[in-house]
Design an enzyme around this catalytic site. Structure first.
Site, PDB file in Angstrom:
ATOM      1  N   ARG A  37      35.875 -17.460 -42.103  1.00 47.67           N
ATOM      2  CA  ARG A  37      35.522 -16.427 -41.113  1.00 47.67           C
ATOM      3  C   ARG A  37      34.355 -16.878 -40.227  1.00 47.67           C
ATOM      4  O   ARG A  37      33.502 -16.084 -39.857  1.00 47.67           O
ATOM      5  CB  ARG A  37      35.166 -15.099 -41.795  1.00 47.67           C
ATOM      6  CG  ARG A  37      36.310 -14.438 -42.539  1.00 47.67           C
ATOM      7  CD  ARG A  37      37.439 -14.013 -41.605  1.00 47.67           C
ATOM      8  NE  ARG A  37      38.449 -13.224 -42.320  1.00 47.67           N
ATOM      9  CZ  ARG A  37      39.468 -13.740 -42.988  1.00 47.67           C
ATOM     10  NH1 ARG A  37      39.641 -15.051 -43.035  1.00 47.67           N
ATOM     11  NH2 ARG A  37      40.328 -12.955 -43.609  1.00 47.67           N
ATOM     12  N   SER A  72      39.059  -5.941 -43.135  1.00 43.46           N
ATOM     13  CA  SER A  72      37.969  -6.178 -44.090  1.00 43.46           C
ATOM     14  C   SER A  72      36.638  -5.933 -43.392  1.00 43.46           C
ATOM     15  O   SER A  72      36.345  -6.553 -42.374  1.00 43.46           O
ATOM     16  CB  SER A  72      37.988  -7.623 -44.581  1.00 43.46           C
ATOM     17  OG  SER A  72      39.199  -7.894 -45.230  1.00 43.46           O
ATOM     18  N   GLU A  85      31.528  -8.335 -41.922  1.00 44.17           N
ATOM     19  CA  GLU A  85      32.409  -9.207 -41.143  1.00 44.17           C
ATOM     20  C   GLU A  85      32.575  -8.677 -39.725  1.00 44.17           C
ATOM     21  O   GLU A  85      32.875  -9.417 -38.791  1.00 44.17           O
ATOM     22  CB  GLU A  85      33.778  -9.291 -41.849  1.00 44.17           C
ATOM     23  CG  GLU A  85      34.660 -10.403 -41.358  1.00 44.17           C
ATOM     24  CD  GLU A  85      36.136 -10.218 -41.696  1.00 44.17           C
ATOM     25  OE1 GLU A  85      36.528 -10.507 -42.832  1.00 44.17           O
ATOM     26  OE2 GLU A  85      36.890  -9.776 -40.810  1.00 44.17           O
TER      27      GLU A  85
HETATM   28  N1  EPU Z   1      40.616  -6.156 -55.171  1.00 45.10           N
HETATM   29  C1  EPU Z   1      40.180  -5.168 -56.015  1.00 45.10           C
HETATM   30  N2  EPU Z   1      39.920  -3.920 -55.490  1.00 45.10           N
HETATM   31  C2  EPU Z   1      40.104  -3.668 -54.170  1.00 45.10           C
HETATM   32  C3  EPU Z   1      40.530  -4.681 -53.306  1.00 45.10           C
HETATM   33  C4  EPU Z   1      40.786  -5.946 -53.828  1.00 45.10           C
HETATM   34  O1  EPU Z   1      40.019  -5.368 -57.197  1.00 45.10           O
HETATM   35  O2  EPU Z   1      39.881  -2.507 -53.789  1.00 45.10           O
HETATM   36  C5  EPU Z   1      40.983  -7.455 -55.749  1.00 45.10           C
HETATM   37  C6  EPU Z   1      42.512  -7.609 -55.695  1.00 45.10           C
HETATM   38  O3  EPU Z   1      43.111  -7.083 -56.823  1.00 45.10           O
HETATM   39  C7  EPU Z   1      42.709  -9.083 -55.582  1.00 45.10           C
HETATM   40  C8  EPU Z   1      41.457  -9.575 -54.902  1.00 45.10           C
HETATM   41  O4  EPU Z   1      40.502  -8.519 -54.936  1.00 45.10           O
HETATM   42  O5  EPU Z   1      42.800  -9.671 -56.840  1.00 45.10           O
HETATM   43  C9  EPU Z   1      41.712  -9.984 -53.473  1.00 45.10           C
HETATM   44  O6  EPU Z   1      42.280  -8.888 -52.754  1.00 45.10           O
HETATM   45  P1  EPU Z   1      43.238  -9.090 -51.500  1.00 45.10           P
HETATM   46  O7  EPU Z   1      44.327 -10.043 -51.804  1.00 45.10           O
HETATM   47  O8  EPU Z   1      43.610  -7.739 -50.984  1.00 45.10           O
HETATM   48  O9  EPU Z   1      42.361  -9.844 -50.434  1.00 45.10           O
HETATM   49  P2  EPU Z   1      40.846  -9.696 -50.002  1.00 45.10           P
HETATM   50  O10 EPU Z   1      40.082 -10.848 -50.545  1.00 45.10           O
HETATM   51  O11 EPU Z   1      40.331  -8.328 -50.288  1.00 45.10           O
HETATM   52  C10 EPU Z   1      41.175 -11.204 -47.889  1.00 45.10           C
HETATM   53  C11 EPU Z   1      40.874 -11.151 -46.423  1.00 45.10           C
HETATM   54  C12 EPU Z   1      41.894 -10.277 -45.711  1.00 45.10           C
HETATM   55  C13 EPU Z   1      43.288 -10.853 -45.952  1.00 45.10           C
HETATM   56  C14 EPU Z   1      43.537 -10.893 -47.467  1.00 45.10           C
HETATM   57  C15 EPU Z   1      44.845 -11.563 -47.803  1.00 45.10           C
HETATM   58  C16 EPU Z   1      38.481 -11.403 -46.258  1.00 45.10           C
HETATM   59  C17 EPU Z   1      37.168 -10.755 -45.971  1.00 45.10           C
HETATM   60  N3  EPU Z   1      39.547 -10.615 -46.214  1.00 45.10           N
HETATM   61  O12 EPU Z   1      40.986  -9.884 -48.395  1.00 45.10           O
HETATM   62  O13 EPU Z   1      41.629 -10.370 -44.318  1.00 45.10           O
HETATM   63  O14 EPU Z   1      44.284 -10.065 -45.330  1.00 45.10           O
HETATM   64  O15 EPU Z   1      42.492 -11.678 -48.099  1.00 45.10           O
HETATM   65  O16 EPU Z   1      44.779 -12.924 -47.565  1.00 45.10           O
HETATM   66  O17 EPU Z   1      38.517 -12.615 -46.492  1.00 45.10           O
HETATM   67  C18 EPU Z   1      40.344  -9.311 -42.641  1.00 45.10           C
HETATM   68  O18 EPU Z   1      39.638 -10.335 -42.617  1.00 45.10           O
HETATM   69  O19 EPU Z   1      40.119  -8.330 -41.870  1.00 45.10           O
HETATM   70  C19 EPU Z   1      41.432  -9.224 -43.594  1.00 45.10           C
HETATM   71  C20 EPU Z   1      42.157  -8.107 -43.751  1.00 45.10           C
END
Ligand code: EPU
Length: 344
Positions: A170, A244, A340
Protein backbone atom coordinates in the site's frame (compact mmCIF):
# COMPACT_ATOMS: atom_id res chain seq x y z
CA UNK A 1 -8.79 36.36 -10.53
CA UNK A 2 -12.32 36.42 -11.94
CA UNK A 3 -14.11 33.08 -11.77
CA UNK A 4 -16.12 34.00 -14.88
CA UNK A 5 -12.95 33.59 -16.94
CA UNK A 6 -13.17 29.89 -16.05
CA UNK A 7 -16.60 28.65 -17.20
CA UNK A 8 -15.60 25.04 -16.48
CA UNK A 9 -15.17 25.77 -12.74
CA UNK A 10 -18.31 25.55 -10.62
CA UNK A 11 -18.78 26.90 -7.11
CA UNK A 12 -19.90 25.42 -3.81
CA UNK A 13 -20.31 21.81 -4.99
CA UNK A 14 -21.45 18.96 -2.74
CA UNK A 15 -19.07 16.00 -3.27
CA UNK A 16 -21.22 13.33 -1.62
CA UNK A 17 -21.58 11.38 -4.88
CA UNK A 18 -17.93 11.76 -5.88
CA UNK A 19 -16.42 9.67 -3.09
CA UNK A 20 -17.41 6.29 -1.65
CA UNK A 21 -17.98 7.24 2.02
CA UNK A 22 -21.23 9.01 1.02
CA UNK A 23 -20.56 11.95 3.36
CA UNK A 24 -21.90 15.43 2.78
CA UNK A 25 -18.98 17.72 2.17
CA UNK A 26 -18.53 20.74 0.00
CA UNK A 27 -15.74 22.42 -1.84
CA UNK A 28 -15.51 26.09 -2.70
CA UNK A 29 -14.63 25.33 -6.37
CA UNK A 30 -14.87 22.21 -8.51
CA UNK A 31 -13.80 21.18 -11.99
CA UNK A 32 -13.25 18.03 -14.05
CA UNK A 33 -10.28 17.80 -16.38
CA UNK A 34 -9.92 15.65 -19.51
CA UNK A 35 -6.66 16.98 -20.89
CA UNK A 36 -3.35 18.34 -19.65
CA UNK A 37 -4.27 21.80 -20.89
CA UNK A 38 -7.49 21.68 -18.83
CA UNK A 39 -5.44 20.54 -15.82
CA UNK A 40 -3.01 23.42 -16.35
CA UNK A 41 -5.84 25.93 -16.62
CA UNK A 42 -7.38 24.66 -13.36
CA UNK A 43 -3.99 24.89 -11.61
CA UNK A 44 -3.54 28.43 -12.90
CA UNK A 45 -6.90 29.40 -11.43
CA UNK A 46 -5.95 27.91 -8.05
CA UNK A 47 -2.59 29.69 -8.04
CA UNK A 48 -3.86 33.08 -9.16
CA UNK A 49 -6.80 33.06 -6.78
CA UNK A 50 -4.54 31.78 -3.93
CA UNK A 51 -6.62 28.70 -3.22
CA UNK A 52 -5.31 25.26 -2.33
CA UNK A 53 -6.25 22.46 -4.72
CA UNK A 54 -7.06 18.81 -4.23
CA UNK A 55 -6.73 16.12 -6.89
CA UNK A 56 -9.62 13.66 -6.84
CA UNK A 57 -9.75 10.31 -8.61
CA UNK A 58 -12.49 7.80 -7.87
CA UNK A 59 -12.72 9.03 -4.26
CA UNK A 60 -12.57 5.49 -2.89
CA UNK A 61 -9.86 6.08 -0.32
CA UNK A 62 -10.95 9.37 1.14
CA UNK A 63 -12.34 10.46 4.50
CA UNK A 64 -13.58 14.05 4.34
CA UNK A 65 -13.82 15.52 7.84
CA UNK A 66 -14.51 19.11 6.80
CA UNK A 67 -15.41 21.22 3.77
CA UNK A 68 -12.57 22.04 1.40
CA UNK A 69 -11.98 25.77 1.00
CA UNK A 70 -10.24 25.41 -2.34
CA UNK A 71 -10.47 23.87 -5.81
CA UNK A 72 -11.18 20.16 -6.22
CA UNK A 73 -9.85 18.89 -9.56
CA UNK A 74 -11.40 15.61 -10.64
CA UNK A 75 -9.29 13.62 -13.08
CA UNK A 76 -11.67 12.53 -15.85
CA UNK A 77 -9.46 11.54 -18.80
CA UNK A 78 -10.53 8.33 -20.55
CA UNK A 79 -9.12 5.79 -22.96
CA UNK A 80 -7.47 2.40 -23.16
CA UNK A 81 -4.87 2.05 -25.92
CA UNK A 82 -3.15 -1.12 -27.11
CA UNK A 83 0.48 0.03 -27.27
CA UNK A 84 2.22 -3.21 -28.16
CA UNK A 85 1.37 -6.87 -28.72
CA UNK A 86 3.69 -9.87 -28.68
CA UNK A 87 2.80 -13.55 -28.97
CA UNK A 88 2.40 -13.80 -25.17
CA UNK A 89 1.68 -10.31 -23.84
CA UNK A 90 0.11 -6.93 -24.47
CA UNK A 91 1.15 -3.52 -23.25
CA UNK A 92 -1.74 -1.16 -22.73
CA UNK A 93 -1.81 2.52 -21.82
CA UNK A 94 -4.79 3.44 -19.65
CA UNK A 95 -5.88 6.97 -18.80
CA UNK A 96 -6.09 7.73 -15.07
CA UNK A 97 -9.80 8.60 -15.10
CA UNK A 98 -10.89 5.11 -16.23
CA UNK A 99 -12.80 3.08 -13.65
CA UNK A 100 -10.63 0.26 -12.26
CA UNK A 101 -13.25 -2.52 -12.23
CA UNK A 102 -14.45 -1.68 -15.75
CA UNK A 103 -10.83 -1.96 -16.90
CA UNK A 104 -10.56 -5.42 -15.30
CA UNK A 105 -13.77 -6.52 -17.06
CA UNK A 106 -12.66 -5.16 -20.42
CA UNK A 107 -9.26 -6.85 -20.16
CA UNK A 108 -10.94 -10.18 -19.43
CA UNK A 109 -13.16 -9.76 -22.49
CA UNK A 110 -10.10 -9.02 -24.63
CA UNK A 111 -8.22 -12.04 -23.28
CA UNK A 112 -5.65 -9.91 -21.38
CA UNK A 113 -4.91 -11.48 -18.02
CA UNK A 114 -3.18 -10.63 -14.71
CA UNK A 115 -5.54 -8.25 -12.90
CA UNK A 116 -8.60 -10.47 -12.42
CA UNK A 117 -7.82 -11.08 -8.71
CA UNK A 118 -8.32 -7.34 -8.24
CA UNK A 119 -11.90 -7.39 -9.60
CA UNK A 120 -14.38 -5.05 -7.94
CA UNK A 121 -11.83 -2.83 -6.20
CA UNK A 122 -13.54 0.58 -6.21
CA UNK A 123 -11.73 3.61 -7.57
CA UNK A 124 -9.96 4.87 -10.65
CA UNK A 125 -6.94 3.60 -12.58
CA UNK A 126 -4.93 6.66 -11.52
CA UNK A 127 -5.30 5.73 -7.86
CA UNK A 128 -4.04 2.17 -8.41
CA UNK A 129 -0.28 2.92 -8.45
CA UNK A 130 -0.63 5.58 -5.75
CA UNK A 131 -1.25 3.02 -3.02
CA UNK A 132 -0.28 -0.10 -4.96
CA UNK A 133 -3.76 -1.59 -4.69
CA UNK A 134 -3.93 -5.31 -4.08
CA UNK A 135 -6.30 -8.11 -3.30
CA UNK A 136 -6.45 -11.90 -3.18
CA UNK A 137 -2.75 -12.49 -3.67
CA UNK A 138 -2.01 -9.94 -6.42
CA UNK A 139 -0.74 -6.36 -6.22
CA UNK A 140 -0.93 -3.92 -9.09
CA UNK A 141 2.86 -3.45 -9.02
CA UNK A 142 3.13 -6.93 -10.59
CA UNK A 143 1.62 -5.67 -13.86
CA UNK A 144 2.59 -1.99 -14.04
CA UNK A 145 5.31 -1.20 -16.55
CA UNK A 146 5.41 2.56 -16.17
CA UNK A 147 3.45 5.51 -14.83
CA UNK A 148 3.05 8.86 -16.62
CA UNK A 149 2.49 11.84 -14.36
CA UNK A 150 2.26 15.60 -14.53
CA UNK A 151 5.03 17.17 -12.46
CA UNK A 152 3.40 20.06 -10.60
CA UNK A 153 6.71 21.85 -9.94
CA UNK A 154 8.32 21.50 -13.37
CA UNK A 155 4.93 21.76 -15.10
CA UNK A 156 5.66 18.93 -17.52
CA UNK A 157 4.84 15.27 -18.10
CA UNK A 158 7.26 12.67 -16.73
CA UNK A 159 7.48 8.89 -16.76
CA UNK A 160 8.55 6.55 -13.97
CA UNK A 161 9.48 2.91 -14.54
CA UNK A 162 8.06 0.26 -12.23
CA UNK A 163 11.27 0.21 -10.13
CA UNK A 164 11.29 4.00 -9.87
CA UNK A 165 7.75 3.93 -8.44
CA UNK A 166 9.23 2.18 -5.34
CA UNK A 167 6.15 0.12 -4.71
CA UNK A 168 5.61 -1.45 -1.29
CA UNK A 169 2.62 -2.72 0.66
CA UNK A 170 0.00 0.00 0.00
CA UNK A 171 2.92 2.32 -0.71
CA UNK A 172 4.65 4.08 -3.59
CA UNK A 173 6.78 7.13 -4.32
CA UNK A 174 3.50 8.99 -4.98
CA UNK A 175 2.64 8.75 -1.26
CA UNK A 176 6.19 9.71 -0.23
CA UNK A 177 8.64 11.97 -2.12
CA UNK A 178 6.12 12.87 -4.82
CA UNK A 179 3.22 13.48 -2.43
CA UNK A 180 1.38 16.63 -3.61
CA UNK A 181 3.93 17.00 -6.41
CA UNK A 182 2.52 14.69 -9.08
CA UNK A 183 -0.76 14.04 -10.84
CA UNK A 184 -0.90 10.49 -12.18
CA UNK A 185 -2.19 10.77 -15.74
CA UNK A 186 -1.67 7.38 -17.46
CA UNK A 187 -0.66 3.90 -16.37
CA UNK A 188 0.95 1.38 -18.74
CA UNK A 189 0.31 -2.26 -17.90
CA UNK A 190 1.94 -5.43 -19.23
CA UNK A 191 -0.68 -8.18 -19.28
CA UNK A 192 -0.50 -11.79 -20.34
CA UNK A 193 -2.39 -13.45 -23.20
CA UNK A 194 -1.84 -16.85 -21.52
CA UNK A 195 -4.65 -17.65 -19.09
CA UNK A 196 -3.48 -18.74 -15.65
CA UNK A 197 -5.48 -18.82 -12.44
CA UNK A 198 -3.98 -17.47 -9.22
CA UNK A 199 -6.01 -18.95 -6.42
CA UNK A 200 -3.63 -19.48 -3.52
CA UNK A 201 -5.10 -16.67 -1.41
CA UNK A 202 -7.88 -17.12 1.07
CA UNK A 203 -11.18 -18.53 -0.05
CA UNK A 204 -10.77 -18.44 -3.83
CA UNK A 205 -10.06 -22.15 -4.19
CA UNK A 206 -12.84 -23.10 -1.77
CA UNK A 207 -15.37 -21.04 -3.76
CA UNK A 208 -14.24 -22.60 -7.05
CA UNK A 209 -14.25 -26.12 -5.56
CA UNK A 210 -17.74 -25.46 -4.24
CA UNK A 211 -18.88 -24.70 -7.78
CA UNK A 212 -17.17 -27.85 -9.06
CA UNK A 213 -14.70 -25.82 -11.15
CA UNK A 214 -11.43 -27.73 -11.17
CA UNK A 215 -9.62 -25.97 -13.99
CA UNK A 216 -10.69 -22.36 -13.58
CA UNK A 217 -10.27 -19.68 -16.23
CA UNK A 218 -9.27 -16.12 -15.25
CA UNK A 219 -12.97 -15.22 -15.63
CA UNK A 220 -13.86 -17.94 -13.07
CA UNK A 221 -11.28 -16.45 -10.66
CA UNK A 222 -12.75 -12.99 -11.21
CA UNK A 223 -16.26 -14.33 -10.51
CA UNK A 224 -15.01 -16.01 -7.30
CA UNK A 225 -13.31 -12.79 -6.13
CA UNK A 226 -16.49 -10.82 -6.83
CA UNK A 227 -18.49 -13.39 -4.87
CA UNK A 228 -16.11 -13.23 -1.87
CA UNK A 229 -15.95 -9.43 -1.86
CA UNK A 230 -19.73 -9.12 -2.10
CA UNK A 231 -20.17 -11.55 0.77
CA UNK A 232 -18.02 -9.60 3.24
CA UNK A 233 -17.42 -6.08 1.99
CA UNK A 234 -20.24 -3.51 1.91
CA UNK A 235 -21.14 -2.09 -1.51
CA UNK A 236 -20.32 1.65 -1.34
CA UNK A 237 -23.41 2.36 -3.46
CA UNK A 238 -25.49 1.07 -0.53
CA UNK A 239 -23.37 1.65 2.59
CA UNK A 240 -20.72 4.36 2.52
CA UNK A 241 -17.16 3.10 3.18
CA UNK A 242 -13.59 3.33 1.91
CA UNK A 243 -12.63 -0.35 1.93
CA UNK A 244 -9.93 -1.21 4.45
CA UNK A 245 -9.66 1.79 6.75
CA UNK A 246 -6.32 0.71 8.24
CA UNK A 247 -3.28 -1.07 6.84
CA UNK A 248 -2.41 -4.50 8.15
CA UNK A 249 0.37 -3.73 10.68
CA UNK A 250 3.85 -5.16 10.21
CA UNK A 251 5.35 -6.04 13.61
CA UNK A 252 8.36 -7.90 14.98
CA UNK A 253 8.04 -11.62 15.63
CA UNK A 254 8.47 -10.90 19.37
CA UNK A 255 5.39 -8.61 19.41
CA UNK A 256 3.46 -11.32 17.58
CA UNK A 257 4.70 -13.98 20.02
CA UNK A 258 3.48 -11.92 22.97
CA UNK A 259 0.02 -11.60 21.35
CA UNK A 260 0.01 -15.37 20.81
CA UNK A 261 0.48 -16.01 24.52
CA UNK A 262 -3.11 -14.86 25.14
CA UNK A 263 -4.42 -15.69 21.66
CA UNK A 264 -2.83 -18.88 20.34
CA UNK A 265 -5.10 -18.65 17.29
CA UNK A 266 -3.61 -15.27 16.19
CA UNK A 267 -2.85 -15.16 12.46
CA UNK A 268 0.21 -13.77 10.75
CA UNK A 269 1.88 -13.65 7.35
CA UNK A 270 5.67 -13.51 6.90
CA UNK A 271 6.91 -9.99 6.07
CA UNK A 272 10.67 -10.67 5.87
CA UNK A 273 13.55 -9.83 8.26
CA UNK A 274 12.07 -11.10 11.54
CA UNK A 275 8.80 -9.27 10.78
CA UNK A 276 5.23 -10.47 10.35
CA UNK A 277 2.01 -8.87 9.12
CA UNK A 278 -1.01 -9.28 11.37
CA UNK A 279 -4.54 -8.83 9.94
CA UNK A 280 -5.82 -5.53 11.38
CA UNK A 281 -9.39 -6.86 10.99
CA UNK A 282 -8.56 -9.64 13.43
CA UNK A 283 -7.04 -7.23 16.01
CA UNK A 284 -10.05 -4.90 15.76
CA UNK A 285 -12.46 -7.81 16.09
CA UNK A 286 -10.62 -9.21 19.13
CA UNK A 287 -10.62 -5.75 20.71
CA UNK A 288 -14.42 -5.95 20.56
CA UNK A 289 -15.24 -3.42 17.83
CA UNK A 290 -16.62 -5.63 15.07
CA UNK A 291 -20.24 -4.73 14.24
CA UNK A 292 -20.29 -1.87 16.74
CA UNK A 293 -22.76 0.80 15.65
CA UNK A 294 -22.82 4.34 17.00
CA UNK A 295 -25.93 6.04 15.62
CA UNK A 296 -25.51 6.18 11.87
CA UNK A 297 -21.91 4.95 11.57
CA UNK A 298 -19.78 2.14 12.89
CA UNK A 299 -17.59 -0.90 12.23
CA UNK A 300 -18.85 -3.31 9.58
CA UNK A 301 -20.32 -6.52 10.98
CA UNK A 302 -18.62 -8.87 8.49
CA UNK A 303 -15.21 -7.21 8.13
CA UNK A 304 -13.87 -5.22 11.08
CA UNK A 305 -11.31 -3.41 8.92
CA UNK A 306 -14.09 -1.46 7.22
CA UNK A 307 -15.68 1.59 8.87
CA UNK A 308 -19.11 2.48 7.51
CA UNK A 309 -21.51 5.38 7.14
CA UNK A 310 -25.08 4.09 7.28
CA UNK A 311 -26.31 7.46 5.99
CA UNK A 312 -25.98 11.01 7.26
CA UNK A 313 -22.88 10.44 9.42
CA UNK A 314 -20.20 13.10 9.83
CA UNK A 315 -16.63 12.48 8.66
CA UNK A 316 -15.32 13.90 11.92
CA UNK A 317 -17.31 11.26 13.88
CA UNK A 318 -15.86 8.46 11.76
CA UNK A 319 -12.39 9.92 12.27
CA UNK A 320 -12.95 9.96 16.04
CA UNK A 321 -14.10 6.32 15.89
CA UNK A 322 -10.93 5.43 13.99
CA UNK A 323 -8.79 7.15 16.64
CA UNK A 324 -10.67 5.33 19.44
CA UNK A 325 -10.01 2.01 17.68
CA UNK A 326 -6.31 2.85 17.24
CA UNK A 327 -5.99 3.72 20.93
CA UNK A 328 -7.78 0.60 22.08
CA UNK A 329 -5.80 -1.77 19.84
CA UNK A 330 -2.57 -0.13 21.01
CA UNK A 331 -3.59 -0.58 24.63
CA UNK A 332 -4.76 -4.18 24.23
CA UNK A 333 -2.11 -5.53 21.84
CA UNK A 334 0.71 -2.97 21.82
CA UNK A 335 0.24 -2.58 18.06
CA UNK A 336 -0.12 0.74 16.28
CA UNK A 337 -2.64 0.78 13.44
CA UNK A 338 -1.95 3.14 10.57
CA UNK A 339 -4.81 4.62 8.58
CA UNK A 340 -4.93 3.64 4.93
CA UNK A 341 -7.42 6.33 3.90
CA UNK A 342 -6.53 9.93 3.06
CA UNK A 343 -7.99 12.56 5.37
CA UNK A 344 -9.28 15.94 4.37
N1 EPU B 1 -10.25 -11.19 9.94
C1 EPU B 1 -10.85 -11.32 11.16
N2 EPU B 1 -11.88 -10.46 11.49
C2 EPU B 1 -12.29 -9.51 10.62
C3 EPU B 1 -11.67 -9.36 9.37
C4 EPU B 1 -10.63 -10.23 9.04
O1 EPU B 1 -10.50 -12.17 11.95
O2 EPU B 1 -13.25 -8.80 10.98
C5 EPU B 1 -9.23 -12.17 9.56
C6 EPU B 1 -9.80 -13.09 8.47
O3 EPU B 1 -10.45 -14.18 9.02
C7 EPU B 1 -8.60 -13.49 7.68
C8 EPU B 1 -7.65 -12.34 7.85
O4 EPU B 1 -8.13 -11.53 8.91
O5 EPU B 1 -8.02 -14.64 8.20
C9 EPU B 1 -7.52 -11.51 6.59
O6 EPU B 1 -8.81 -11.04 6.20
P1 EPU B 1 -9.18 -10.72 4.68
O7 EPU B 1 -8.82 -11.85 3.80
O8 EPU B 1 -10.59 -10.23 4.65
O9 EPU B 1 -8.20 -9.57 4.26
P2 EPU B 1 -7.66 -8.29 5.02
O10 EPU B 1 -6.25 -8.52 5.40
O11 EPU B 1 -8.61 -7.86 6.08
C10 EPU B 1 -6.66 -7.26 2.83
C11 EPU B 1 -6.69 -5.96 2.10
C12 EPU B 1 -7.99 -5.82 1.32
C13 EPU B 1 -8.11 -6.99 0.35
C14 EPU B 1 -8.06 -8.30 1.15
C15 EPU B 1 -8.05 -9.51 0.26
C16 EPU B 1 -5.38 -4.45 3.44
C17 EPU B 1 -5.36 -3.28 4.36
N3 EPU B 1 -6.57 -4.87 3.03
O12 EPU B 1 -7.70 -7.21 3.81
O13 EPU B 1 -7.91 -4.63 0.55
O14 EPU B 1 -9.32 -6.93 -0.39
O15 EPU B 1 -6.84 -8.34 1.92
O16 EPU B 1 -6.84 -9.63 -0.40
O17 EPU B 1 -4.30 -4.94 3.08
C18 EPU B 1 -8.39 -2.32 0.72
O18 EPU B 1 -7.16 -2.13 0.75
O19 EPU B 1 -9.21 -1.36 0.76
C19 EPU B 1 -8.89 -3.68 0.67
C20 EPU B 1 -10.19 -3.97 0.75
Amino acid sequence: MAIDQYPEISENQNLRKLHTFGLDFRCRYFTEVNSISELQSALTFAKESSHPFLILGGGSNLLPTKDFEGLVIRIANHGIALLEETSDTVRIGVQAGENWHQLVMQCLENGWFGIENMSLIPGSVGAAPMQNIGAYGVEVKQVIEQVHYYDLEKKEMKILTNAECRFGYRESIFKQELKDKAVIWQVDFRLSKQPSAKMEYGDIKAVLDGKGILQPSPKDVSDAVIHIRQSKLPDPAEIGNAGSFFKNPVVSVSVYDSIKQNHPEALSYPAGDGLVKIPAGWLIEKAGWKGKTIGNYGVHARQALVLVNYGGAKGSDIYQLAKDIQKDVLMKFGVELQMEVNLI
